[in-house]
Write a protein that holds these residues in place. Structure first.
Motif, PDB file in Angstrom:
ATOM      1  N   ILE A 145      -0.246   5.459 -14.620  1.00  0.00           N
ATOM      2  CA  ILE A 145      -0.141   4.003 -14.728  1.00  0.00           C
ATOM      3  C   ILE A 145       0.268   3.457 -13.352  1.00  0.00           C
ATOM      4  CG2 ILE A 145       1.032   2.121 -15.960  1.00  0.00           C
ATOM      5  CD1 ILE A 145       1.595   4.165 -18.225  1.00  0.00           C
ATOM      6  N   GLY A 146      -0.462   2.497 -12.819  1.00  0.00           N
ATOM      7  CA  GLY A 146      -0.107   1.870 -11.530  1.00  0.00           C
ATOM      8  C   GLY A 146      -0.280   2.831 -10.365  1.00  0.00           C
ATOM      9  N   CYS A 147      -1.485   3.405 -10.232  1.00  0.00           N
ATOM     10  CA  CYS A 147      -1.689   4.475  -9.240  1.00  0.00           C
ATOM     11  C   CYS A 147      -1.822   3.947  -7.818  1.00  0.00           C
ATOM     12  CB  CYS A 147      -2.885   5.328  -9.621  1.00  0.00           C
ATOM     13  SG  CYS A 147      -4.429   4.409  -9.588  1.00  0.00           S
ATOM     14  N   LEU A 196       0.859  -1.184   0.000  1.00  0.00           N
ATOM     15  CA  LEU A 196       0.000   0.000   0.000  1.00  0.00           C
ATOM     16  C   LEU A 196       0.895   1.233   0.000  1.00  0.00           C
ATOM     17  CD1 LEU A 196      -2.331  -1.230   2.933  1.00  0.00           C
ATOM     18  CD2 LEU A 196      -2.623  -1.650   0.471  1.00  0.00           C
ATOM     19  N   SER A 197       0.803   2.023  -1.056  1.00  0.00           N
ATOM     20  CA  SER A 197       1.740   3.147  -1.220  1.00  0.00           C
ATOM     21  C   SER A 197       1.733   4.135  -0.054  1.00  0.00           C
ATOM     22  CB  SER A 197       1.402   3.906  -2.499  1.00  0.00           C
ATOM     23  OG  SER A 197       1.606   3.082  -3.608  1.00  0.00           O
ATOM     24  N   SER A 198       0.571   4.364   0.520  1.00  0.00           N
ATOM     25  CA  SER A 198       0.487   5.437   1.526  1.00  0.00           C
ATOM     26  C   SER A 198       0.978   5.042   2.919  1.00  0.00           C
ATOM     27  CB  SER A 198      -0.945   5.976   1.589  1.00  0.00           C
ATOM     28  OG  SER A 198      -1.262   6.539   0.342  1.00  0.00           O
ATOM     29  N   VAL A 257      -4.804   3.834 -13.966  1.00  0.00           N
ATOM     30  CA  VAL A 257      -4.961   2.462 -14.458  1.00  0.00           C
ATOM     31  C   VAL A 257      -4.265   1.562 -13.446  1.00  0.00           C
ATOM     32  CG1 VAL A 257      -4.528   0.871 -16.362  1.00  0.00           C
ATOM     33  CG2 VAL A 257      -4.917   3.295 -16.829  1.00  0.00           C
ATOM     34  N   GLU A 258      -5.048   0.726 -12.767  1.00  0.00           N
ATOM     35  CA  GLU A 258      -4.488  -0.061 -11.665  1.00  0.00           C
ATOM     36  C   GLU A 258      -5.081  -1.478 -11.678  1.00  0.00           C
ATOM     37  OE1 GLU A 258      -2.030   0.198  -9.100  1.00  0.00           O
ATOM     38  OE2 GLU A 258      -2.782  -1.854  -9.058  1.00  0.00           O
ATOM     39  N   PRO A 259      -4.243  -2.493 -11.913  1.00  0.00           N
ATOM     40  CA  PRO A 259      -4.762  -3.864 -12.017  1.00  0.00           C
ATOM     41  C   PRO A 259      -5.088  -4.539 -10.676  1.00  0.00           C
ATOM     42  CG  PRO A 259      -2.398  -3.851 -12.367  1.00  0.00           C
ATOM     43  CD  PRO A 259      -2.817  -2.420 -12.233  1.00  0.00           C
ATOM     44  N   SER A 260      -4.460  -4.133  -9.590  1.00  0.00           N
ATOM     45  CA  SER A 260      -4.676  -4.824  -8.308  1.00  0.00           C
ATOM     46  C   SER A 260      -5.951  -4.299  -7.663  1.00  0.00           C
ATOM     47  CB  SER A 260      -3.472  -4.623  -7.383  1.00  0.00           C
ATOM     48  OG  SER A 260      -2.312  -5.127  -8.000  1.00  0.00           O
ATOM     49  N   LYS A 261      -6.936  -5.178  -7.579  1.00  0.00           N
ATOM     50  CA  LYS A 261      -8.296  -4.763  -7.217  1.00  0.00           C
ATOM     51  C   LYS A 261      -8.372  -4.092  -5.841  1.00  0.00           C
ATOM     52  CE  LYS A 261     -12.742  -4.698  -8.220  1.00  0.00           C
ATOM     53  NZ  LYS A 261     -13.741  -5.693  -8.554  1.00  0.00           N
ATOM     54  N   PHE A 267      -4.788  -3.828 -16.392  1.00  0.00           N
ATOM     55  CA  PHE A 267      -3.366  -3.703 -16.677  1.00  0.00           C
ATOM     56  C   PHE A 267      -3.197  -2.675 -17.790  1.00  0.00           C
ATOM     57  CE2 PHE A 267      -3.340  -7.903 -14.696  1.00  0.00           C
ATOM     58  CZ  PHE A 267      -2.181  -7.837 -13.928  1.00  0.00           C
ATOM     59  N   PHE A 268      -2.132  -1.919 -17.720  1.00  0.00           N
ATOM     60  CA  PHE A 268      -1.844  -0.974 -18.800  1.00  0.00           C
ATOM     61  C   PHE A 268      -1.201  -1.773 -19.938  1.00  0.00           C
ATOM     62  CE2 PHE A 268       0.765   2.089 -21.081  1.00  0.00           C
ATOM     63  CZ  PHE A 268      -0.128   3.136 -21.259  1.00  0.00           C
ATOM     64  N   ASN A 269      -1.977  -2.010 -20.975  1.00  0.00           N
ATOM     65  CA  ASN A 269      -1.451  -2.682 -22.170  1.00  0.00           C
ATOM     66  C   ASN A 269      -2.310  -2.258 -23.355  1.00  0.00           C
ATOM     67  OD1 ASN A 269      -3.826  -4.215 -21.991  1.00  0.00           O
ATOM     68  ND2 ASN A 269      -2.790  -5.852 -20.855  1.00  0.00           N
ATOM     69  N   GLY A 307       3.796   7.930 -13.981  1.00  0.00           N
ATOM     70  CA  GLY A 307       3.761   6.802 -13.067  1.00  0.00           C
ATOM     71  C   GLY A 307       5.067   6.747 -12.299  1.00  0.00           C
ATOM     72  N   ALA A 308       5.108   5.904 -11.315  1.00  0.00           N
ATOM     73  CA  ALA A 308       6.341   5.716 -10.541  1.00  0.00           C
ATOM     74  C   ALA A 308       6.369   4.284 -10.043  1.00  0.00           C
ATOM     75  CB  ALA A 308       6.376   6.673  -9.347  1.00  0.00           C
ATOM     76  N   ASN A 309       7.528   3.693 -10.074  1.00  0.00           N
ATOM     77  CA  ASN A 309       7.713   2.331  -9.571  1.00  0.00           C
ATOM     78  C   ASN A 309       6.695   1.389 -10.188  1.00  0.00           C
ATOM     79  OD1 ASN A 309       9.641   3.421  -7.659  1.00  0.00           O
ATOM     80  ND2 ASN A 309       7.843   4.292  -6.685  1.00  0.00           N
ATOM     81  N   VAL A 310       6.491   1.527 -11.454  1.00  0.00           N
ATOM     82  CA  VAL A 310       5.535   0.639 -12.138  1.00  0.00           C
ATOM     83  C   VAL A 310       6.060   0.147 -13.483  1.00  0.00           C
ATOM     84  CG1 VAL A 310       4.244   2.596 -13.100  1.00  0.00           C
ATOM     85  CG2 VAL A 310       3.164   0.379 -12.970  1.00  0.00           C
TER      86      VAL A 310
HETATM   87  N1  SAH Z   1       2.991   3.966  -8.020  1.00  0.00           N
HETATM   88  C1  SAH Z   1       2.874   3.482  -6.680  1.00  0.00           C
HETATM   89  C2  SAH Z   1       2.714   1.953  -6.602  1.00  0.00           C
HETATM   90  C3  SAH Z   1       3.945   1.156  -6.907  1.00  0.00           C
HETATM   91  S1  SAH Z   1       3.692  -0.583  -6.652  1.00  0.00           S
HETATM   92  C4  SAH Z   1       4.047   3.931  -5.841  1.00  0.00           C
HETATM   93  O1  SAH Z   1       5.065   4.366  -6.382  1.00  0.00           O
HETATM   94  O2  SAH Z   1       3.954   3.827  -4.613  1.00  0.00           O
HETATM   95  C5  SAH Z   1       3.417  -1.114  -8.299  1.00  0.00           C
HETATM   96  C6  SAH Z   1       1.980  -0.907  -8.749  1.00  0.00           C
HETATM   97  O3  SAH Z   1       1.901  -1.125 -10.155  1.00  0.00           O
HETATM   98  C7  SAH Z   1       0.995  -1.859  -8.107  1.00  0.00           C
HETATM   99  O4  SAH Z   1      -0.064  -1.136  -7.555  1.00  0.00           O
HETATM  100  C8  SAH Z   1       0.566  -2.756  -9.253  1.00  0.00           C
HETATM  101  O5  SAH Z   1      -0.737  -3.250  -9.137  1.00  0.00           O
HETATM  102  C9  SAH Z   1       0.741  -1.848 -10.449  1.00  0.00           C
HETATM  103  N2  SAH Z   1       0.948  -2.512 -11.758  1.00  0.00           N
HETATM  104  C10 SAH Z   1       1.619  -3.642 -12.023  1.00  0.00           C
HETATM  105  N3  SAH Z   1       1.559  -3.925 -13.345  1.00  0.00           N
HETATM  106  C11 SAH Z   1       0.851  -2.946 -13.925  1.00  0.00           C
HETATM  107  C12 SAH Z   1       0.423  -2.681 -15.263  1.00  0.00           C
HETATM  108  N4  SAH Z   1       0.729  -3.485 -16.265  1.00  0.00           N
HETATM  109  N5  SAH Z   1      -0.305  -1.578 -15.495  1.00  0.00           N
HETATM  110  C13 SAH Z   1      -0.636  -0.741 -14.483  1.00  0.00           C
HETATM  111  N6  SAH Z   1      -0.257  -0.940 -13.207  1.00  0.00           N
HETATM  112  C14 SAH Z   1       0.455  -2.028 -12.927  1.00  0.00           C
END
Ligand code: SAH
Ligand code: DWN
Length: 412
Positions: A110-112, A78-80, A129-133, A150-152, A171-174
Motif C-alpha cells: 500500500i502506498g509504494c 519521492l521515496s528514493s 497500490v499508489e494513488p499519486s500518478k 487509493f487503497f480503500n 507498507g510504510a509511512n502510509v
Molecule cells: N512508502 C513510501 C512512501 C511514503 S509517502 C515510503 O515510505 O517512502 C506516502 C505515500 O502514500 C504517497 O506515495 C501517497 O501517494 C500514498 N498514499 C496516500 N494515501 C494512500 C492510500 N489511501 N492508499 C495507498 N497509498 C496512499
C-alpha cells in the motif's frame, strides 16, 4: 459478529471522543510547495489540531484535507531521494521474507511511491497500490505491477485485482495518511490470506513524545500510532499484533506485524515494548498533553538560535521536507529569516515553501556555489547520511542547527 464489532469501531472512532493535546493553528499542506506563477494566489490552509481518543489509545488530527488534494499527479515526495532509505527497505523486505517463511509468496504494498520497497519483491507475485500518478509512473517504469488508486474498499472490485488472498500485505509511512481507518483495516483483512501477515511501519508516538518532534504532525500524518493504538484498532477486525520492532528511520518509527486472530504467538519483544508504552504513558491523556508545553519551549529555543546565528551569518535550510512546513509555520520562520532551502527533488526545486515563501534551490548545482555557513537541518531524520555527505563542509566550519536536541540526532 464480526460486523457488529466493526460497527462498534465506527462508534469509538468518532471525533466526538477526541480530547485536545495541541492546536497548531492554520497550516498549509506539508508538501504544498508553490510554483512562481502561483506565488500571489490565495493559499489553502486547514486547522491543525491534535487530540487523543482514549477508546482507541489513538493520537490523531481533528481535521485533514481531502486525500485527493494531497495525493495526485503532482505529489512532491519521492521515496528514493535517500540512499539510506533504499537500504532500509531492502532490509525490510528480508525481514518480511523471514517472517512468512514460504518460498512462493504474494505481496501487496500500500502506498509504494516510486517502488523503493516493492522493487525488492519484483520476482514475486506482487502488486502496488499508489494513488499519486507521478510516483505511480516511476514505479511502473521500473517494471513493477502497480494500480493507480487509493487503497480503500473499491479496490476489492478493481478490474486489475486478480488475486484476493495475499500472503503479505505491507507498507510504510502510509497507514497514517489514510483518514478512513475502518475501510483500510476492513479491506486489508479481506485481502489477507488466512495465514498471511500484515506489516505496518509508521512514525512512532513514543519517539515524537520523547524528542518533541512535533514536525511529525502535518496534513498527511493524520495518526501518530503506538502499539497500544494499533492493537486496539486491530481487535475490532479480528486481527492482532504478534510482533513489533522499533526502527530508527523517519525520526523513530515502529513496525507492527499483524495476523488473523489466534494464528501466531505474541513475541517477548512485543510484550516488552507494550510494558514500556504503558510506563511512559502513551495511553495516558494527562501525560500526553504535556507535549504542548514542550512544543512551545522548542519553538522559543529555535527562534533564539535563529536570532543568535542570524547575526553572524545568513541562514539557509537543508532539505525541503514535509516536516519543515510544520516547523516554519509553527515558529513563523519565513523568507526574511531563511535565504533559501537546498533540496535534491526535481519536484520541489524552483518552487517556494507554502505560506513562508522560501525559495527551494537545487542542492546538486547550487550548494557548493552558495557555500552556506549555517543551515537549519530539516531532514534531521537523515542526519547520519547527510553528515557523511557534508563531512568536508562540516570540517570547514559549516554548522547545522535543528529544533531537535542534538543527543537524539547522533543516536540515529
Ligand atoms: N512508502 C513510501 C512512501 C511514503 S509517502 C515510503 O515510505 O517512502 C506516502 C505515500 O502514500 C504517497 O506515495 C501517497 O501517494 C500514498 N498514499 C496516500 N494515501 C494512500 C492510500 N489511501 N492508499 C495507498 N497509498 C496512499
Ligand atoms: O511520511 C512521509 C515520509 C515517508 O516522507 C510522507 N508523508 C512525506 C515524506 O516526509 P518528509 O518530506 O519529511 O521526508 P524526508 O525523507 O525527511 O525528506 C526528504 C526530503 O529531503 C526530500 O525533498 C529530499 C531531501 N533530501 C535532500 O535534499 N538531501 C534528503 C536527503 C537525504 C539529502 O541528502
Amino acid at each position: 459478529f464480526l460486523n457488529l464489532k466493526m460497527q462498534n469501531f465506527k462508534k469509538y472512532f468518532s471525533k466526538k471522543n477526541l480530547r485536545q493535546i495541541i492546536d497548531f493553528g492554520l497550516m498549509p499542506l506539508g508538501n504544498g510547495f508553490i510554483s512562481k506563477k502561483n506565488l500571489n494566489k490565495k493559499e489553502y490552509k486547514f486547522s491543525m489540531k491534535l487530540g487523543y481518543n482514549k477508546f482507541l489509545n489513538l493520537v490523531q488530527l481533528y481535521n485533514n484535507p481531502s486525500p485527493s488534494r494531497m495525493f495526485n499527479k503532482n505529489y512532491a515526495f519521492l521515496s528514493s531521494t535517500s540512499s539510506y532509505m533504499k537500504k532500509h527497505f531492502f532490509n525490510y523486505s528480508l525481514d518480511v521474507r523471514k517472517k512468512i517463511n514460504k518460498r512462493n509468496f504474494s505481496v501487496l504494498e500500500i502506498g509504494c511511491n516510486d517502488g523503493i520497497l516493492l522493487n525488492n519483491f519484483k520476482k514475486n507475485i506482487h502488486l502496488g497500490v499508489e494513488p499519486s500518478k507521478n510516483v505511480y509512473n516511476l514505479a511502473k517504469n521500473k517494471g513493477l505491477n502497480v494500480i493507480n488508486a487509493f487503497f480503500n474498499k473499491n479496490l476489492l472490485t478493481h478490474k486489475s485485482l486478480k488475486k484476493k488472498n495475499f500472503d503479505i500485505i505491507c507498507g510504510a509511512n502510509v497507514f497514517c495518511h489514510i483518514p478512513n481507518l475502518y475501510e483500510m483495516f476492513y479491506t486489508a483483512n479481506k485481502l489477507l490470506d488466512e495465514n498471511g501477515i500484515f506489516v505496518i511501519e509508521e512514525p512512532y508516538l513514543g519517539d515524537m513524545i520523547l524528542k518533541t518532534s512535533y514536525d511529525q504532525v502535518y496534513d498527511e500524518h493524520i495518526y501518530i500510532f503506538s502499539i497500544l493504538s494499533i492493537e486496539k484498532i486491530a481487535s475490532f477486525f479480528s486481527l492482532e499484533v504478534f510482533d513489533a520492532e522499533h526502527q530508527i528511520t523517519h525520526g523513530g518509527s515502529m513496525r507492527y506485524y499483524l495476523c488473523k486472530k489466534n494464528k501466531k504467538n505474541k513475541s517477548e519483544r512485543l510484550k516488552k515494548l507494550i510494558r514500556k508504552e504503558k510506563k511512559i504513558g502513551l495511553d495516558n491523556y494527562n501525560k500526553l498533553k504535556q507535549f504542548k508545553s514542550r512544543c512551545t519551549k522548542s519553538r522559543s529555543d529555535m527562534l533564539n538560535k535563529i536570532k543568535k546565528y542570524g547575526k553572524i551569518n545568513e541562514i539557509y535550510g537543508y532539505a525541503a521536507t514535509s516536516k519543515s512546513t510544520t516547523v516554519l509555520n509553527y515558529c513563523k520562520i519565513d523568507n526574511t529569516k531563511i535565504k533559501s532551502i537546498f533540496d535534491t527533488s526535481p519536484t520541489k526545486i524552483g518552487k517556494f515553501t507554502p505560506i513562508t515563501k522560501i525559495p527551494i534551490v537545487d542542492y546538486n548545482s547550487k550548494f557548493h556555489l552558495f557555500a552556506p555557513k549555517i543551515c537549519i537541518l530539516f531532514a534531521w531524520n537523515h542526519y547520519v547520511e547527510i553528515c557523511k555527505k557534508e563531512r568536508k563542509n562540516l570540517k570547514n566550519g559549516m554548522r547545522f542547527i535543528c529544533h531537535i536536541d542534538k543527543k537524539f540526532l547522533k543516536k540515529y
